[in-house]
Design a protein around this motif. Sequence first.
Motif, PDB file in Angstrom:
ATOM      1  N   ALA A  32      18.109 -21.056  -8.844  1.00  0.00           N
ATOM      2  CA  ALA A  32      19.518 -20.680  -8.776  1.00  0.00           C
ATOM      3  C   ALA A  32      20.409 -21.913  -8.744  1.00  0.00           C
ATOM      4  N   GLU A  33      19.996 -22.960  -8.006  1.00  0.00           N
ATOM      5  CA  GLU A  33      20.788 -24.186  -7.949  1.00  0.00           C
ATOM      6  C   GLU A  33      20.838 -24.870  -9.310  1.00  0.00           C
ATOM      7  N   PHE A  34      19.711 -24.857 -10.030  1.00  0.00           N
ATOM      8  CA  PHE A  34      19.711 -25.414 -11.377  1.00  0.00           C
ATOM      9  C   PHE A  34      20.751 -24.718 -12.240  1.00  0.00           C
ATOM     10  N   LYS A  35      20.851 -23.422 -12.139  1.00  0.00           N
ATOM     11  CA  LYS A  35      21.750 -22.652 -12.992  1.00  0.00           C
ATOM     12  C   LYS A  35      23.215 -22.955 -12.701  1.00  0.00           C
ATOM     13  N   ASN A  36      23.522 -23.410 -11.503  1.00  0.00           N
ATOM     14  CA  ASN A  36      24.907 -23.641 -11.123  1.00  0.00           C
ATOM     15  C   ASN A  36      25.451 -24.979 -11.588  1.00  0.00           C
ATOM     16  N   ASP A  69      30.570 -27.313 -20.657  1.00  0.00           N
ATOM     17  CA  ASP A  69      30.587 -26.133 -19.780  1.00  0.00           C
ATOM     18  C   ASP A  69      29.265 -25.364 -19.801  1.00  0.00           C
ATOM     19  N   THR A  70      28.295 -25.832 -20.577  1.00  0.00           N
ATOM     20  CA  THR A  70      26.991 -25.174 -20.653  1.00  0.00           C
ATOM     21  C   THR A  70      26.144 -25.557 -19.447  1.00  0.00           C
ATOM     22  N   PHE A  71      25.383 -24.593 -18.943  1.00  0.00           N
ATOM     23  CA  PHE A  71      24.467 -24.926 -17.849  1.00  0.00           C
ATOM     24  C   PHE A  71      23.437 -25.931 -18.352  1.00  0.00           C
ATOM     25  N   ALA A  72      23.207 -26.953 -17.571  1.00  0.00           N
ATOM     26  CA  ALA A  72      22.314 -28.035 -18.001  1.00  0.00           C
ATOM     27  C   ALA A  72      20.906 -27.534 -18.267  1.00  0.00           C
ATOM     28  N   ARG A  73      20.465 -26.544 -17.502  1.00  0.00           N
ATOM     29  CA  ARG A  73      19.102 -26.038 -17.686  1.00  0.00           C
ATOM     30  C   ARG A  73      18.940 -25.291 -19.000  1.00  0.00           C
ATOM     31  N   ASP A  74      20.066 -24.887 -19.626  1.00  0.00           N
ATOM     32  CA  ASP A  74      19.998 -24.135 -20.878  1.00  0.00           C
ATOM     33  C   ASP A  74      20.080 -25.025 -22.114  1.00  0.00           C
ATOM     34  N   PHE A  75      20.196 -26.331 -21.910  1.00  0.00           N
ATOM     35  CA  PHE A  75      20.277 -27.231 -23.059  1.00  0.00           C
ATOM     36  C   PHE A  75      18.883 -27.433 -23.649  1.00  0.00           C
TER      37      PHE A  75
END
Length: 296
Positions: free
Chosen positions: A69-73, A117-123
Amino acid sequence: MSRIRRQSPPSYCHHKASGQAVVRLHGKDHYLGPYGSAKSHTEYARIIAEWRILQAEQKKQLASSPSSAEFKNLTIAEVMLRYREFASSYYSKNGIPTKEFVEMKHALRPLRELYGDTFARDFGPLKLKAIRQQMIEVNDLSRGVINNRVKRIKRFFKWAVGEELVPSSVSNALRDVDGLRRGRTSAREAPPVKPVEDIWVDLVLPHLSPQVAALVQVQRLTGCRPGEVVLLRACDIDRSGDVWIYEPQEHKNQWREQSRIIPLGPKAQAILNPYLVLPEKVLKIQFLRLFQGGRR
């Protein structure tokens, strides 16, 4: 980090073939001494005490590690803000940002503009390729520059993984994006950088101050970098042989713990001799005059 599999201490066992007491930890047998002896029980107690300490440390690390959850934020822009604090001190020399710090800013700019603005984990690789394509079509950068900037973006995410700001899967996936290859991309090829021909240097020399003209001639004879010749000091030159040896106090690869040796032959010696007879402080002032705003 992987979960802790064993919660209870491993057992004190009897190895019948040898008559030894044994305890198995992490798939390895530890022999303690004759089974049932005081020595074996003492050794068993020591090993279990160390095992308990290791278990406690692992639990502590698991409790402090970021959750999914923290990664997603964390957005890429937020990770960049933390990276800037690191890079401003890491890529600096004597308190001044180095060229690599500037190059990192150029490399990360399109990442921020397109995916801030993209979540870093989704790159992932496709987004990295989209940035690369913009460098080709919009920025019209050369293939070599694009490859270097993509490498710096990968380095940024590798740092973020090390700081536990993004999952390691992000950096691992980006490593599979190959660099652009000559003849297999629409990115333009930059012409090779060639040395200035002597005829043009000779035309310029009469218009330079004596100090700057000496710097230019020494650099032309030795092939050293501008920053190396500007920092030249008499104490850095070994004049014991026919060929002098100049070891700059600072140079580009100093952070790699590499030494830098610049031979000075008879022509370079003749140019430097008038300045080497001056006191050290005066020599430095003479050579740095242009860069201290003292040019007239």
